[in-house]
Design a protein around this motif. Structure first.
Motif, mmCIF file in Angstrom:
data_model
loop_
_atom_site.group_PDB
_atom_site.id
_atom_site.type_symbol
_atom_site.label_atom_id
_atom_site.label_comp_id
_atom_site.label_asym_id
_atom_site.label_seq_id
_atom_site.Cartn_x
_atom_site.Cartn_y
_atom_site.Cartn_z
ATOM 1 N N ARG A 57 -6.405 -2.348 4.604
ATOM 2 C CA ARG A 57 -5.884 -1.751 5.830
ATOM 3 C C ARG A 57 -6.281 -2.548 7.062
ATOM 4 O O ARG A 57 -7.388 -3.023 7.174
ATOM 5 N N LYS A 64 -4.369 7.727 -13.134
ATOM 6 C CA LYS A 64 -4.854 6.344 -13.291
ATOM 7 C C LYS A 64 -3.969 5.605 -14.291
ATOM 8 O O LYS A 64 -3.575 4.450 -14.056
ATOM 9 N N LEU A 121 -6.366 -0.535 -1.017
ATOM 10 C CA LEU A 121 -7.041 0.451 -0.161
ATOM 11 C C LEU A 121 -7.911 -0.243 0.885
ATOM 12 O O LEU A 121 -8.041 0.240 2.010
ATOM 13 N N ASP A 122 -8.484 -1.372 0.507
ATOM 14 C CA ASP A 122 -9.377 -2.078 1.438
ATOM 15 C C ASP A 122 -8.617 -2.990 2.392
ATOM 16 O O ASP A 122 -9.204 -3.542 3.320
ATOM 17 N N MET A 163 2.321 1.829 -3.373
ATOM 18 C CA MET A 163 1.359 2.462 -4.277
ATOM 19 C C MET A 163 1.269 3.977 -3.990
ATOM 20 O O MET A 163 1.215 4.798 -4.915
ATOM 21 N N SER A 215 -7.225 -0.660 -11.495
ATOM 22 C CA SER A 215 -8.238 -0.238 -10.507
ATOM 23 C C SER A 215 -8.515 -1.310 -9.463
ATOM 24 O O SER A 215 -8.673 -1.007 -8.277
ATOM 25 N N ARG A 272 0.839 -1.206 0.000
ATOM 26 C CA ARG A 272 0.000 0.000 0.000
ATOM 27 C C ARG A 272 0.872 1.252 0.000
ATOM 28 O O ARG A 272 0.625 2.209 -0.730
ATOM 29 N N VAL A 297 -5.630 -1.384 -7.006
ATOM 30 C CA VAL A 297 -5.696 -0.202 -6.129
ATOM 31 C C VAL A 297 -6.791 -0.403 -5.082
ATOM 32 O O VAL A 297 -6.590 -0.158 -3.885
ATOM 33 N N GLY A 298 -7.960 -0.886 -5.525
ATOM 34 C CA GLY A 298 -9.070 -1.114 -4.593
ATOM 35 C C GLY A 298 -8.709 -2.120 -3.515
ATOM 36 O O GLY A 298 -9.003 -1.917 -2.337
#
Lengths: 203, 84
Positions: A203, A183, A200-201, A128, A193, A125, A196-197
């Motif tokens: 965590r 992007k 982000l999720d 990124m 995408s 993360r 990335v999702g």
């Protein structure tokens, strides 16, 4: 109290009454908008009752101006309320932030590589995020960086547009162009995408 | 989460939701009433409705407006949770 009950009027009756500048219909519209604004914005400390009355009055004028752009696919009152909410929130946003003195920490978050080490401690993360920083620094124009930073700093679009002397639509387009570049930058580095999702999720 | 990470997280989410073609805030205003009336009637979303949902995921101001209009018009949009 007006002589017309707003709930009794069809879309066609609203249009006919307003085009004829029927005082009862105009009163009914103002009352309907006022009630809607009280329901949706009345809880805000920055929106007093007198403000909402003023907004409703102005919204009626805006509706009259835009009457020819009404499309019958929508209920007339919902369409009118949308115009009233846009007008009211634009005024409140202007009032809340009159200038675009940006929080320097936001710009630093997005461009300062000294934060890279810290972010890198958070694994994929963090990698990124570091890449995103690189994208902001390398892929965006100065104007695009300015708009993205302002957006993340909560500067209202209308305030930023006035400061940059462009339309709010132009600010949105600049932001969209910047996001598309970022992007593509992430995607070229293997972060589509979905990835990335997931990061982000995670965590 | 540090402030740095919060800003980067926010930006990454905006970038993730970005589409090649997006409606802008004026186009949002043109169709939001139609969108809410369709939601209220439980009708299937049109392509324009899908474009509106994408727009509010990247435009917090229009999302704020959507919620306010729905509240003013007593339209229950809880069915959109997770989509906007």
């Amino acid at each position: 109290m007006s002589g017309v009950e707003a709930s009794d009027l069809s879309n066609e009756a609203w249009l006919a009454g307003l085009r004829a500048r029927d005082a009862d219909v105009l009163d009914a519209l103002r009352e309907r908008i006022c009630l809607g604004l009280q329901s949706s914005l009345g809880h805000r400390a920055e929106a007093g009752e007198a403000d909402l009355d003023d907004f409703a009055q102005e919204a009626v004028l805006r509706v009259m101006d835009k009457l020819d752009s009404y499309r019958a696919e929508a209920r007339f009152t919902t369409w009118a309320m949308a115009l009233a909410v846009r007008l009211s929130l634009t005024k409140l946003r202007r009032r809340s932030r009159k200038d675009v003195s940006l929080d320097a920490s936001v710009a630093a978050s997005l461009t300062d590589n000294s934060g890279a080490t810290e972010a890198a401690t958070h694994g994929a993360r963090g990698e990124m995020f570091n890449l995103l920083r690189q994208g902001v620094a390398q892929a965006l124009t100065e104007r695009q960086r300015q708009v993205i930073v302002a957006e993340l700093d909560g500067v209202p679009q209308v305030v930023l547009a006035e400061q940059l002397q462009v339309s709010p639509g132009a600010v949105y387009k600049t932001s969209h162009d910047a996001r598309r570049k970022l992007k593509a930058f992430l995607s070229d580095a293997g972060y589509d995408s979905d990835t990335v999702g997931e990061l982000l999720d995670a965590r | 989460m540090t402030a740095d990470e919060r800003h980067l997280d926010q930006l990454a989410r905006l970038v993730k939701e970005t589409a090649d073609e997006e409606i802008d805030c004026d186009q949002f205003l043109e169709i939001v009433a139609i969108f809410l009336n369709r939601v209220a009637q439980g009708l299937d979303p049109t392509a324009a409705c899908r474009a509106l949902k994408q727009h509010v995921r990247v435009c917090p101001e229009c999302k704020e407006e959507l919620l306010a209009i729905a509240q003013a018009e007593s339209v229950d949009i809880s069915c959109l949770q997770g989509e906007i």
